[in-house]
Design a protein around this motif. Structure first.
Motif, PDB file in Angstrom:
ATOM      1  N   UNK A  20       0.837  -1.218   0.000  1.00 48.14           N
ATOM      2  CA  UNK A  20       0.000   0.000   0.000  1.00 48.14           C
ATOM      3  C   UNK A  20       0.868   1.262   0.000  1.00 48.14           C
ATOM      4  N   UNK A  21       1.892   1.267  -0.844  1.00 47.66           N
ATOM      5  CA  UNK A  21       2.865   2.362  -0.840  1.00 47.66           C
ATOM      6  C   UNK A  21       2.240   3.697  -1.223  1.00 47.66           C
ATOM      7  N   UNK A  22       1.303   3.694  -2.169  1.00 49.47           N
ATOM      8  CA  UNK A  22       0.694   4.956  -2.587  1.00 49.47           C
ATOM      9  C   UNK A  22      -0.100   5.575  -1.439  1.00 49.47           C
ATOM     10  N   UNK A  23      -0.830   4.760  -0.708  1.00 50.62           N
ATOM     11  CA  UNK A  23      -1.590   5.269   0.433  1.00 50.62           C
ATOM     12  C   UNK A  23      -0.660   5.832   1.501  1.00 50.62           C
ATOM     13  N   UNK A  24       0.383   5.106   1.844  1.00 51.30           N
ATOM     14  CA  UNK A  24       1.306   5.571   2.885  1.00 51.30           C
ATOM     15  C   UNK A  24       2.008   6.854   2.438  1.00 51.30           C
ATOM     16  N   UNK A  25       2.399   6.908   1.167  1.00 52.97           N
ATOM     17  CA  UNK A  25       3.057   8.114   0.669  1.00 52.97           C
ATOM     18  C   UNK A  25       2.127   9.323   0.736  1.00 52.97           C
ATOM     19  N   UNK A  26       0.858   9.135   0.349  1.00 54.77           N
ATOM     20  CA  UNK A  26      -0.087  10.254   0.373  1.00 54.77           C
ATOM     21  C   UNK A  26      -0.257  10.808   1.782  1.00 54.77           C
ATOM     22  N   UNK A  27      -0.385   9.928   2.773  1.00 60.42           N
ATOM     23  CA  UNK A  27      -0.537  10.387   4.153  1.00 60.42           C
ATOM     24  C   UNK A  27       0.715  11.100   4.634  1.00 60.42           C
ATOM     25  N   UNK A  28       1.885  10.587   4.275  1.00 61.81           N
ATOM     26  CA  UNK A  28       3.135  11.239   4.687  1.00 61.81           C
ATOM     27  C   UNK A  28       3.267  12.617   4.042  1.00 61.81           C
ATOM     28  N   UNK A 199     -10.784  16.863  -1.587  1.00 61.86           N
ATOM     29  CA  UNK A 199      -9.639  16.026  -1.253  1.00 61.86           C
ATOM     30  C   UNK A 199      -8.486  16.337  -2.196  1.00 61.86           C
ATOM     31  N   UNK A 200      -7.330  16.609  -1.633  1.00 62.33           N
ATOM     32  CA  UNK A 200      -6.174  16.898  -2.470  1.00 62.33           C
ATOM     33  C   UNK A 200      -5.706  15.675  -3.225  1.00 62.33           C
ATOM     34  N   UNK A 201      -5.629  14.546  -2.540  1.00 60.82           N
ATOM     35  CA  UNK A 201      -5.113  13.317  -3.132  1.00 60.82           C
ATOM     36  C   UNK A 201      -6.155  12.208  -3.015  1.00 60.82           C
ATOM     37  N   UNK A 202      -6.199  11.359  -4.014  1.00 57.66           N
ATOM     38  CA  UNK A 202      -7.109  10.211  -4.009  1.00 57.66           C
ATOM     39  C   UNK A 202      -6.291   8.954  -4.279  1.00 57.66           C
ATOM     40  N   UNK A 203      -6.497   7.936  -3.459  1.00 56.35           N
ATOM     41  CA  UNK A 203      -5.692   6.723  -3.520  1.00 56.35           C
ATOM     42  C   UNK A 203      -6.597   5.515  -3.671  1.00 56.35           C
ATOM     43  N   UNK A 204      -6.199   4.586  -4.515  1.00 54.55           N
ATOM     44  CA  UNK A 204      -6.908   3.325  -4.663  1.00 54.55           C
ATOM     45  C   UNK A 204      -6.088   2.219  -4.007  1.00 54.55           C
ATOM     46  N   UNK A 205      -6.719   1.414  -3.173  1.00 56.96           N
ATOM     47  CA  UNK A 205      -6.030   0.302  -2.523  1.00 56.96           C
ATOM     48  C   UNK A 205      -6.733  -0.999  -2.884  1.00 56.96           C
ATOM     49  N   UNK A 206      -5.982  -2.078  -2.866  1.00 60.08           N
ATOM     50  CA  UNK A 206      -6.538  -3.389  -3.196  1.00 60.08           C
ATOM     51  C   UNK A 206      -5.887  -4.434  -2.317  1.00 60.08           C
ATOM     52  N   UNK A 207      -6.479  -5.597  -2.264  1.00 56.59           N
ATOM     53  CA  UNK A 207      -5.906  -6.701  -1.502  1.00 56.59           C
ATOM     54  C   UNK A 207      -4.541  -7.070  -2.076  1.00 56.59           C
ATOM     55  N   UNK A 208      -3.612  -7.555  -1.249  1.00 59.06           N
ATOM     56  CA  UNK A 208      -2.271  -7.912  -1.733  1.00 59.06           C
ATOM     57  C   UNK A 208      -2.354  -8.893  -2.905  1.00 59.06           C
ATOM     58  N   UNK A 209      -1.564  -8.658  -3.966  1.00 59.59           N
ATOM     59  CA  UNK A 209      -1.713  -9.464  -5.180  1.00 59.59           C
ATOM     60  C   UNK A 209      -0.889 -10.758  -5.195  1.00 59.59           C
ATOM     61  N   UNK A 210       0.017 -10.924  -4.238  1.00 66.35           N
ATOM     62  CA  UNK A 210       0.865 -12.114  -4.265  1.00 66.35           C
ATOM     63  C   UNK A 210       0.713 -12.913  -2.973  1.00 66.35           C
ATOM     64  N   UNK A 211       1.041 -14.202  -3.066  1.00 64.29           N
ATOM     65  CA  UNK A 211       0.990 -15.061  -1.887  1.00 64.29           C
ATOM     66  C   UNK A 211       1.936 -14.553  -0.817  1.00 64.29           C
TER      67      UNK A 211
END
Length: 340
Positions: A20-28, A199-211
Motif C-alpha cells: 500500500x505504498x501509494x496510500x502511505x506516501x499520500x498520508x506522509x 480532497x487533495x489526493x485520491x488513492x486506490x487500494x486493493x488486496x495484496x496481489x501475491x501469496x
C-alpha cells in the motif's frame, strides 16, 4: 530521531503495514505539507485503510498550543474566551479525530453545554469534533455513506476554515483547519462531487496481489495480536525514523526549488487528461514539492510529478463515455504519451 514510547494502547505501527505504498506516501505528504489537502482512500475492505490513518499520529511532530485550549490555539492571545486556554504554551500531539457515521450535527460543530445551563444557568459552549481537529486531522471512515447535511457542513467549514455556531442562544466562531482523510468501499456508493473535489489526493487500494505479501500481512498481524508490546518495540524505531524524515522534510519545504519546467509539465499533463479547474496543477505542485523534500531533493523534477500524478488527478477527470479505461489507466497513458 525520536522513538515513540511503547504503550499497550498504541495501534498497529505505520511502518509495519505491508505494501500500500501509494496510500502511505499520500498520508506522509500531507504530514509534510497540510496545504496539499485531504486524502481519500477507496478500496476493498481489510486493506489497511483505517489501520494506516490510526497509525499516523506516531509519525506526526507535536504542535505548540496554549495549555488546555479546546481548539489548540498557538497562543493564549489567539484562543477563544470559552476555550479554557491557560497562559502557558505547551507541546501536544497533533490531533487525529474520528468522525463516526451517524454522528449528530451538534457533536460535529459543538453546541450549548446543557449541564452548565441547567446547574448554573450559564450559556456556555461545548466544543465539538471540529474544534478538536483544528490544526490536525479529521478522519471519516465510510465517508461515502456520510449524511448529506453533515457533508454540507464539512464543505462550508473546509472552504472557510472556520466553524460557526448560531443557535440555542449561542454565537460562536472558531478556527477549524484540518486535513480531511476519508476512506470507503466504492461498491457502497460514490462521493458527492463537491466533497470529492475537497480532497487533495485520491488513492486506490486493493488486496495484496501475491501469496508472499498476503502471508506477510497475516504474519505481522498475528504477531501484533499475540504480543503487542514486543511487536511495538520491534517497529518503534522505524516509525521514529519515518517521523524524523517528516520533520526534516517540513524544515526543508520552503527551500525546495520550483523550476518553470516543472510548472509547465504539470499544466501540460492536466490539459492532456482534461482535469477540471486548476486545483489539479496546484495539488501536483504542492505534492511534488513535499515529495522532493521527503526524498531529500533540492528541487522538483519530472520524476516527482510522474510519481504523484495518479494520486493528484484520478478524481479530477471528466467522465468520458467513449473511453472505458479507468482514471488511473488514463493518467498512466497520458504520462506515456507526453513523456515516454
Amino acid at each position: 530521531m525520536t522513538v515513540q514510547p511503547v504503550s499497550a494502547t498504541r495501534p498497529f505501527p505505520f511502518s509495519a503495514i505491508v505494501g500500500q505504498e501509494e496510500m502511505k506516501r499520500a498520508l506522509l505528504l500531507t504530514a509534510v505539507d497540510p496545504s496539499i489537502g485531504g486524502v481519500l482512500v477507496f478500496g476493498d475492505r481489510g486493506t489497511g485503510k483505517s489501520t494506516a490513518v490510526r497509525a499516523l499520529p506516531a509519525l506526526l511532530p507535536p504542535i505548540e498550543a496554549a495549555e488546555g485550549c479546546a481548539v489548540s490555539s498557538p497562543t493564549a492571545a489567539e484562543a477563544p474566551a470559552w476555550s479554557g486556554a491557560g497562559r502557558r504554551v505547551v507541546k501536544k500531539p497533533t490531533p487525529v479525530v474520528d468522525l463516526p457515521l451517524g454522528t449528530t450535527e451538534d457533536r460535529v460543530t459543538g453546541a450549548l453545554d446543557v449541564e452548565r445551563a441547567l446547574t448554573k444557568g450559564e450559556t456556555a459552549f461545548r466544543p465539538g469534533l471540529l474544534a478538536q481537529a483544528n490544526r490536525g486531522y479529521l478522519y471519516i471512515d465510510e465517508v461515502n455513506l456520510l449524511e448529506d447535511h453533515i457533508v454540507d457542513l464539512l464543505l462550508d467549514v473546509a472552504q472557510s476554515g472556520e466553524n460557526a455556531v448560531e443557535r440555542d442562544g449561542l454565537s460562536v466562531r472558531h478556527p477549524a483547519r484540518f486535513v480531511l482523510v476519508g476512506s470507503g468501499n466504492p461498491e457502497e456508493g460514490e462521493l458527492r462531487p463537491q466533497l470529492l473535489d475537497r480532497f487533495g489526493l485520491s488513492v486506490e487500494v486493493a488486496s495484496p496481489p501475491t501469496i508472499e505479501e498476503r502471508v506477510e500481512v497475516v504474519r505481522r498481524r498475528d504477531a501484533f495480536e499475540r504480543d503487542r508490546a514486543a511487536f511495538l518495540r520491534k517497529w518503534s524505531a522505524r516509525d521514529g525514523k519515518a517521523r524524523a524524515g517528516v520533520m526534516r522534510a517540513r524544515a526543508a519545504l520552503g527551500g525546495i526549488g520550483t523550476p518553470d519546467e516543472a510548472l509547465r509539465d504539470g499544466a501540460a499533463l492536466c490539459l492532456h487528461v482534461g482535469a477540471d479547474g486548476l486545483r489539479g496543477e496546484l495539488t501536483l505542485l504542492r505534492a511534488a514539492r513535499a515529495l522532493a523534500a521527503l526524498e531529500g531533493e533540492a528541487r522538483i523534477t519530472r520524476a516527482h510529478i510522474r510519481t504523484i500524478a495518479p494520486s493528484a488527478l484520478r478524481h479530477r477527470l471528466r467522465r468520458d463515455p467513449l473511453d472505458e479505461a479507468g482514471s488511473t489507466a488514463r493518467i498512466e497513458r497520458a504520462l506515456t504519451e507526453l513523456w515516454g
